[in-house]
Design a protein around this motif. Structure first.
Motif, PDB file in Angstrom:
ATOM      1  N   ASN A 163      38.384  38.400  51.185  1.00  0.00           N
ATOM      2  CA  ASN A 163      39.388  39.026  50.316  1.00  0.00           C
ATOM      3  C   ASN A 163      39.217  40.533  50.176  1.00  0.00           C
ATOM      4  O   ASN A 163      39.950  41.163  49.430  1.00  0.00           O
ATOM      5  N   TYR A 164      38.246  41.129  50.784  1.00  0.00           N
ATOM      6  CA  TYR A 164      38.160  42.594  50.849  1.00  0.00           C
ATOM      7  C   TYR A 164      37.574  42.949  52.206  1.00  0.00           C
ATOM      8  O   TYR A 164      37.082  42.083  52.936  1.00  0.00           O
TER       9      TYR A 164
ATOM     10  N   PRO B 101      36.096  34.581  40.941  1.00  0.00           N
ATOM     11  CA  PRO B 101      37.242  35.081  41.707  1.00  0.00           C
ATOM     12  C   PRO B 101      37.660  36.492  41.268  1.00  0.00           C
ATOM     13  O   PRO B 101      38.058  37.289  42.088  1.00  0.00           O
ATOM     14  N   THR B 102      37.596  36.773  39.977  1.00  0.00           N
ATOM     15  CA  THR B 102      37.769  38.148  39.512  1.00  0.00           C
ATOM     16  C   THR B 102      36.707  38.403  38.460  1.00  0.00           C
ATOM     17  O   THR B 102      36.078  37.466  37.953  1.00  0.00           O
ATOM     18  N   MET B 103      36.533  39.675  38.122  1.00  0.00           N
ATOM     19  CA  MET B 103      35.510  39.981  37.110  1.00  0.00           C
ATOM     20  C   MET B 103      35.900  39.415  35.754  1.00  0.00           C
ATOM     21  O   MET B 103      35.068  38.976  34.980  1.00  0.00           O
ATOM     22  N   TRP B 104      37.177  39.423  35.489  1.00  0.00           N
ATOM     23  CA  TRP B 104      37.655  38.997  34.170  1.00  0.00           C
ATOM     24  C   TRP B 104      37.329  37.540  33.906  1.00  0.00           C
ATOM     25  O   TRP B 104      37.178  37.139  32.750  1.00  0.00           O
ATOM     26  N   GLU B 105      37.212  36.752  35.004  1.00  0.00           N
ATOM     27  CA  GLU B 105      37.017  35.315  34.893  1.00  0.00           C
ATOM     28  C   GLU B 105      35.852  34.944  33.973  1.00  0.00           C
ATOM     29  O   GLU B 105      35.891  33.898  33.325  1.00  0.00           O
TER      30      GLU B 105
ATOM     31  N   ILE C 103      41.064  42.755  42.122  1.00  0.00           N
ATOM     32  CA  ILE C 103      40.260  42.731  43.350  1.00  0.00           C
ATOM     33  C   ILE C 103      39.133  41.711  43.218  1.00  0.00           C
ATOM     34  O   ILE C 103      38.524  41.574  42.158  1.00  0.00           O
ATOM     35  N   HIS C 104      38.876  41.036  44.301  1.00  0.00           N
ATOM     36  CA  HIS C 104      37.781  40.074  44.289  1.00  0.00           C
ATOM     37  C   HIS C 104      36.457  40.812  44.302  1.00  0.00           C
ATOM     38  O   HIS C 104      36.235  41.667  45.147  1.00  0.00           O
ATOM     39  N   PRO C 105      35.554  40.494  43.355  1.00  0.00           N
ATOM     40  CA  PRO C 105      34.274  41.194  43.369  1.00  0.00           C
ATOM     41  C   PRO C 105      33.474  40.843  44.628  1.00  0.00           C
ATOM     42  O   PRO C 105      33.670  39.779  45.209  1.00  0.00           O
ATOM     43  N   SER C 106      32.570  41.733  45.012  1.00  0.00           N
ATOM     44  CA  SER C 106      31.786  41.502  46.218  1.00  0.00           C
ATOM     45  C   SER C 106      30.979  40.217  46.097  1.00  0.00           C
ATOM     46  O   SER C 106      30.437  39.914  45.031  1.00  0.00           O
ATOM     47  N   TYR C 107      30.896  39.507  47.230  1.00  0.00           N
ATOM     48  CA  TYR C 107      30.059  38.303  47.232  1.00  0.00           C
ATOM     49  C   TYR C 107      28.588  38.674  47.312  1.00  0.00           C
ATOM     50  O   TYR C 107      27.726  37.945  46.869  1.00  0.00           O
TER      51      TYR C 107
END
Lengths: 724, 188
Positions: free
Chosen positions: A445-446, A604-608, A591-595
C-alpha cells in the motif's frame, strides 16, 4: 497650581471621589511633610460616599492625583474602614491582593529574557521588541510541547526498552502476502569514519535514523505493556500525544490571538484615526539615546511628509484621466502575473529538486548535497523571490501601507506553499500518486522499494529543513552581517555609505520564525524530538539576533506598527498550523503505516488504535466515547456553535450602533454647551453695560432672576437629549 | 544600594507600594537614583531637585517632552518643574508597565497640553508636532504641511467640532491605538 486644580475638576471629574476634591485646595498649597497628612481637614460630616454600595474602595493608584493627595485620601480610607463585620472581609481581600502582588512579583523573576527584551525595546522601539516577544512565545510553546512529548512518549519508551520487552507480531494480524514489507534494516554501521558520522548527524541518516529521534524506533512492544497490573499502550500514547500537542498549540495561539484581535478590532484595523493616533501616541518614551531620538524624529517627519504627500496624491489620482487609470491597472495586472510566474517557477523548482534528491542514490559529500537539495532550493527561493517581490511592489504605485502588506502576503504565500509543494512531492512518491493499485505500491500500500519506513523519511526531511534553516541563519550572521558592518564602518566611499548598516526588518524575520515553526509541526508526528530541537534552535536564535541587533543594525528608518501586524503574524502562524494539521490528519487516517517500523506496524491506519483502545474500556465509557465521535453528537454541536456565533455577531452590531449613538449624543451636547456659553457671554455683556449705568437695586434682582431663568432653560435643554 | 535602600522607612515604602503602580524593587531603585540626584544623602523626602538635575537622567535626557513631563508632575508652587521624591514616584508610576490606560492617557494629555488650558488647540498641536519632528528649522514641517496636518488631526479626533481636542476625545483616540500603552513607558 490653581489652574491645574480647576483643570482636574472640570476635565476629569473622577466620579468616585467627590469629597477629596472639596479639600483639595488646602492640600495643593501645602508642601506636604508626610507625617502631617493625617491632620488634613476632611469633611467628616459629609455622608460617606459610595461606602455602602462598594465594599472595595476604588484603587487610589488609578486616580491622577499627586502623591500628597493620594496619601491623604488613603489615610482617611484606612480610618474609615468600619471595624465591624465587613472589616474581616476587607482585610482578607487586602491580604489576598497583597498575596497576588507578591506572587506576581515572584513570577516576574521567571519571565524569560525580561531585561534583555526591555533593553531591545529601549534601543530599537516597540516593533523590534514585538519580534522578540513573538520569539519568546514560540520558545515557551516549544518547550512545553517537548515536555509533553518527553513525559508521555519518550520516557515510557526508554523505560520499556530498557526492560527488554520484545516486539512480537500479534497473532491476530493476517500478514500473508505482505511479508516482504516487514523488512526494515537501517543497519547502523559499527565502524565509521568521522566524516560519515558528521554527515549522518546533519542529514539524520545512519546511526541517527534508528534512534529516539525518529518514528521508526518507537516499536509497538506487543502494542501493550503489562506488568503488575499496570498497562501502557505506547501506540495510543504516541498518537494521543501528537493530537494533544496540536491541540495545545492551537489553544495557545487562540488565546494569544484573542488578546491581539481584541486590540486590532478596537483599532478598526489600524486605518482609522491615522494622523491623530500617530501624533498622540507615536512617541516611544522608552527611547534613551540621543542618536535614536534623532532618528525617531526624522522617522516621524518622513512619515508625516509621506502621508501628507500620499493624501495629496490620492486627491490627484481621483482626478486621473481614464487612460491613465487603465494603464496603471494594466501595469498592476502585468506585475501580478510576473509575481505569479515567479512563484510558480519556484514551486516547479522545489518539486523537481525533491524528486531528484529522493531518487538519487549517492553517498558521501555529493549525497549530502543531494539530500539537502530541497532545503537549499526552498531557502534560496525564500531569499530571492521576496526581494524581487519587494522591488515589484514598489513599481505598482500602491500606498505605502498597502505595499508592505502586499509584499508580506506574497512572502507568506511563497513560504507556506513551498513547504506544501515539498510535502506533496513526498506524498506523490510515497503513495504512488495516491493510487495504491499501481505496481510500485502493490503489496504494501505504499512505495516499499524506496520508502521502507516512510514516516522516518518524512521526519528526516523535516529535520533537515529545521537544521538547514538554523545553519543558514548562523552563516548569514557570520559571513554577511558582521563583514557588512565592518566594511561600512571602516570604509567611507560612497557605495558603502549608500548601502549603510543593516536594518532589522521585523516582518521577514517573523515570517522565518513562522515557517520554521510550521516545519516543526509538520514533522512532529514523524520526529517526536523535533519540538525539543526547535526549542534549542529558537533559544540560540534569540542570542544570535540580539547580538546582530546590537552590533550590526541601526534602528529602522521605516516605522513598523506592531499591533495590527502581531495579529497578522499569528494568523499566518495559524495557517501554518492548519497546513501541518492537514498533513497530520491525512497521514493518520489515510496512508497505511509502514509494516517495517513504528508503533502502528500492524494497523491498517494509525487511527485504528484509538477505536481498538476504546473497545477495551468498559461498555458505558466506550459507548460514551463512540457517541462523542458520532454524528449524533457532532451535528448538534455544530448547530449550537452556529447559534452562538449568530448571537455574538448580533451583540457586536448592537455595540457598534450604541457607539454611533453615543458619538452623536456627544456632538449634540457639545452644541448645547456652545449655545449656553454664547448665551452667558451675551448676558455678561448686557450686565457690564448695565453696571456702567447708574445702578439700582431693583435691576440687580432682575438680572438674578434672568440668570435663574437661563439656568432653568439650560436644564431643560440638557434634559432634552436624555430619552434619545 | 543597601545603604540607601534602608533609609526608606518600611511603612512609607508599603504606603508607596499601595499608592503607585511600582513594585518594591522599583521604588527602592527610584529612591537610590533620586538620592544620587540630590547629591546629599540626608535629604528629607519633600526636598526638591531642580528640573535641570532631573533631566540629566539618561531615561529623560533625550526625550523631547522632558520639560513638559517635569512641569506636569511637579508640585512646586514656583512652576519651575522641580520634583520631590514623591513627584518622581508619581512620574514613574504613570510611566510604569502596569499603569492603566486611563491614567497614562490622562498624563499624556496634560503633557501635550502645553499652555495648561485643559484642551489641545491648534497651537498645542503645532508644538506637539514640532517636538515629534525635531524643533530646528530644517527639521520642521513646512507651514503648509503643518496646516494640513493639524486640520487633518482635528477632522479626525475633534468629535464635537469645537476646534480643540478635549480629554475625552483624546482618550477616545488613545483607546483605539493600543501601541500607546507600550510606548508610554519609562523604566529606570
Amino acid at each position: 497650581m490653581m489652574e491645574l486644580r480647576e483643570f482636574n475638576n472640570q476635565v476629569h471629574p473622577t466620579p468616585d471621589y467627590p469629597s477629596p476634591y472639596g479639600s483639595q485646595h488646602s492640600l495643593r498649597l501645602r508642601t506636604v511633610p508626610p507625617q502631617e497628612t493625617s491632620a488634613v481637614q476632611f469633611d467628616w460630616a459629609s455622608p460617606p460616599e459610595d461606602a455602602e454600595d462598594s465594599n472595595e474602595p476604588p484603587n487610589l493608584r488609578e486616580l491622577p492625583l499627586h502623591m500628597g493627595l493620594k496619601r491623604a485620601v488613603w489615610q482617611v480610607q484606612q480610618m474609615k474602614i468600619p471595624v465591624v463585620s465587613s472589616s474581616w472581609n476587607i482585610k482578607q481581600s487586602q491580604t489576598f491582593r497583597r498575596f497576588c502582588e507578591v506572587a506576581k512579583h515572584v513570577l516576574s523573576y521567571f519571565v524569560l529574557w525580561k531585561r534583555g527584551i526591555q533593553k531591545i525595546g529601549g534601543h530599537f522601539g516597540g516593533g523590534v521588541q514585538s519580534y522578540f516577544l513573538f520569539l519568546r512565545f514560540l520558545v515557551i510553546l516549544n518547550f512545553l510541547s517537548s515536555l509533553l512529548i518527553a513525559g508521555f512518549v519518550l520516557i515510557p519508551s526508554i523505560v520499556f526498552r530498557s526492560m527488554n520487552f520484545n516486539s512480537t507480531i500479534p497473532t491476530t494480524v493476517n500478514l500473508t502476502g505482505v511479508e516482504i514489507c516487514l523488512q526494515y534494516d537501517p543497519k547502523p554501521d559499527t565502524l565509521m569514519v568521522f566524516i560519515t558520522y558528521f554527515l549522518d548527524l546533519i542529514s539524520g541518516t545512519g546511526f541517527m535514523e534508528y534512534s529516539y529521534l525518529f518514528y521508526g524506533y518507537y516499536t509497538n512492544f506487543n502494542s501493550m505493556v503489562e506488568s503488575n497490573g499496570f498497562s501502557y499502550n505506547i501506540p495510543l500514547a504516541y498518537l494521543l500525544t501528537a493530537a494533544f500537542y496540536f491541540l495545545f498549540c492551537f489553544i495557545c495561539m487562540i488565546i494569544r490571538m484573542g488578546g491581539t484581535a481584541r486590540v486590532a478590532v478596537v483599532t478598526g484595523g489600524g486605518a482609522t484615526g491615522g494622523y491623530s493616533a500617530l501624533v498622540f501616541t507615536g512617541w516611544d518614551h522608552g527611547l534613551q539615546e540621543d542618536r535614536t531620538t534623532k532618528l525617531k524624529q526624522s522617522n516621524f517627519r518622513y512619515r508625516l511628509q509621506v502621508d501628507l504627500e500620499e493624501e495629496r496624491l490620492k486627491k490627484k489620482s481621483a482626478s486621473l484621466t481614464l487612460s491613465q487609470t487603465v494603464s496603471l491597472y494594466a501595469l498592476r495586472v502585468f506585475l501580478n502575473m510576473v509575481v505569479l510566474i515567479l512563484i510558480g517557477a519556484t514551486f516547479y523548482g522545489i518539486a523537481k529538486a525533491t524528486q531528484f534528491s529522493q531518487l538519487m542514490k549517492t553517498t558521501g559529500f555529493k549525497g549530502l548535497v543531494l539530500q539537502y537539495l530541497p532545503s537549499m532550493v526552498i531557502t534560496a527561493s525564500n531569499f530571492v523571490v521576496p526581494l524581487l517581490c519587494d522591488k515589484i511592489a514598489l513599481l505598482e504605485k500602491y500606498s505605502a501601507s498597502t505595499t508592505v502588506i502586499l509584499a508580506l502576503l506574497r512572502a507568506v504565500f511563497l513560504r507556506l506553499v513551498s513547504l506544501g509543494v515539498l510535502l506533496y512531492t513526498l506524498w506523490e512518491q510515497i503513495t504512488c500518486e495516491g493510487d495504491i493499485s499501481k505496481q510500485n505500491c502493490i503489496p504494501c500500500n505504499y512505495y516499499y522499494d524506496e520508502y521502507k519506513c516512510w514516516e522516518t523519511r518524512v521526519g528526516q526531511e523535516m529535520y533537515k529543513l529545521t537544521l538547514f534553516d538554523f545553519l543558514i541563519t548562523i552563516a548569514t550572521l557570520i559571513l554577511v552581517e558582521f563583514p557588512r558592518r565592518i566594511v561600512v564602518d571602516h570604509c567611507s566611499c560612497k557605495l558603502t555609505q549608500w548601502v549603510g548598516r543593516q536594518e532589522f526588518l521585523v516582518a521577514p524575520n517573523v515570517l522565518a520564525l513562522v515557517y520554521s515553526q510550521t516545519v516543526v509541526w509538520t514533522g512532529a508526528l514523524f520526529c517526536p524530538l523535533l519540538p525539543f530541537i526547535n526549542t534549542i534552535k529558537f533559544i540560540l536564535f534569540y542570542f544570535c539576533k540580539k547580538i546582530t541587533l546590537f552590533q550590526n543594525c541601526q534602528p529602522a528608518t521605516r516605522n513598523f506598527r506592531s499591533t495590527t501586524s502581531n495579529f497578522f503574524f499569528l494568523l499566518v502562524l495559524l495557517f501554518g498550523w492548519m497546513l501541518a494539521t492537514m498533513v497530520l490528519l491525512y497521514s493518520v487516517t489515510k496512508i497505511h503505516p509502514s509494516y517495517g517500523c513504528g508503533p502502528f506496524r500492524f494497523s491498517p491506519t494509525m487511527w485504528e488504535v484509538v477505536p481498538q483502545a476504546a473497545e477495551m474500556l468498559n461498555s458505558t465509557s466506550a459507548e460514551f466515547l463512540f457517541y462523542m465521535g458520532s454524528q449524533k453528537f457532532s451535528i448538534p454541536l455544530f448547530i449550537f456553535s452556529c447559534v452562538l456565533l449568530c448571537y455574538v455577531s448580533a451583540l457586536t452590531s448592537v455595540h457598534g450602533k450604541s457607539v454611533a449613538l453615543l458619538k452623536s449624543q456627544c456632538k449634540l451636547e457639545q452644541r448645547d454647551k456652545q449655545f449656553l456659553v454664547r448665551q452667558i457671554e451675551e448676558l455678561n455683556a448686557t450686565v457690564q453695560k448695565e453696571q456702567r449705568e447708574p445702578q439700582q437695586p431693583q435691576r440687580e434682582t432682575d438680572t438674578a432672576t434672568r440668570w435663574n431663568q437661563h439656568d432653568n432653560y439650560a436644564f431643560d435643554r440638557d434634559e432634552d437629549p436624555r430619552p434619545y | 544600594m543597601g545603604g540607601t535602600a534602608s533609609k526608606l522607612p518600611k511603612d512609607l515604602l508599603s504606603e508607596y507600594q499601595e499608592l503607585t503602580f511600582l513594585t518594591k524593587q522599583e521604588i527602592l531603585l527610584a529612591h537610590k537614583r533620586f538620592s544620587e540626584l540630590q547629591g546629599r544623602e540626608n535629604g528629607p523626602y519633600s526636598s526638591r531637585v531642580s528640573m535641570e538635575k532631573v533631566l540629566t537622567l539618561p531615561e529623560l535626557k533625550s526625550n523631547p517632552f522632558r520639560k513638559r513631563i517635569c512641569h506636569v508632575f511637579s508640585t512646586s508652587d514656583l512652576r519651575d518643574g522641580s520634583l520631590t521624591f514623591e513627584d518622581f514616584l508619581d512620574l514613574l508610576s504613570a510611566f510604569s508597565d502596569s499603569a492603566t490606560l486611563e491614567i497614562k492617557s490622562h498624563y499624556a494629555f496634560r503633557i501635550f497640553d502645553f499652555d495648561d488650558d485643559g484642551t489641545l488647540d491648534a497651537r498645542d498641536l503645532e508644538k506637539l508636532v514640532n517636538c515629534l519632528t525635531g524643533e530646528t528649522d530644517d527639521t520642521r514641517l513646512t507651514v503648509e504641511e503643518m496646516r494640513q496636518l493639524i486640520s487633518n488631526i482635528l477632522e479626525e479626533s475633534d468629535i464635537d467640532k469645537d476646534g480643540t481636542v478635549n480629554l475625552s476625545e483624546f482618550q477616545h483616540v488613545i483607546s483605539r491605538s493600543p501601541d500607546f500603552v507600550s510606548s508610554f513607558k519609562i523604566v529606570l
